[in-house]
Design a protein around this motif. Sequence first.
Motif: not given
Length: 116
Positions: A57-75, A77-83
């Motif tokens: 939770a405190q590491a800098p590199h996964p923070a944007p990925l955590f945010t992505w998971f909070h907004v999107n539950s699954n990958v 087609r329309e979110t795959s590039e960002e993921f």
Amino acid sequence: MTERRRIDIVTARGPSSCPRCRREGLLLVRVPYGWTNAVGTAVDGRIGVVLCAGCDAQAPHPAPLFTWFHVNSNVERETSEEFVRLLVAWAENASVPPLDEGRLDEEISLWRSGSL
């Protein structure tokens, strides 16, 4: 030119548990891992690294990925590039601490004596 590390995303039916806290991890990647043994030979392999919402939770590199998971539950087609972009940013910085050969020797001794 910097050589890129090959990072493998491990897909399975169920999530992997975090080896640090044993809670459910968000995803698992395999990254290059190795060390130089006592005779100077490189020992190379791959090791799994779990993305854990608690431990990382405190590491800098996964923070944007955590945010992505909070907004999107699954990958989808329309979110795959960002993921993929966020996943690569985290995975390229995913690492494993260097091998503690002294600790390894202790654990081997404990295992051999039946104490582990």
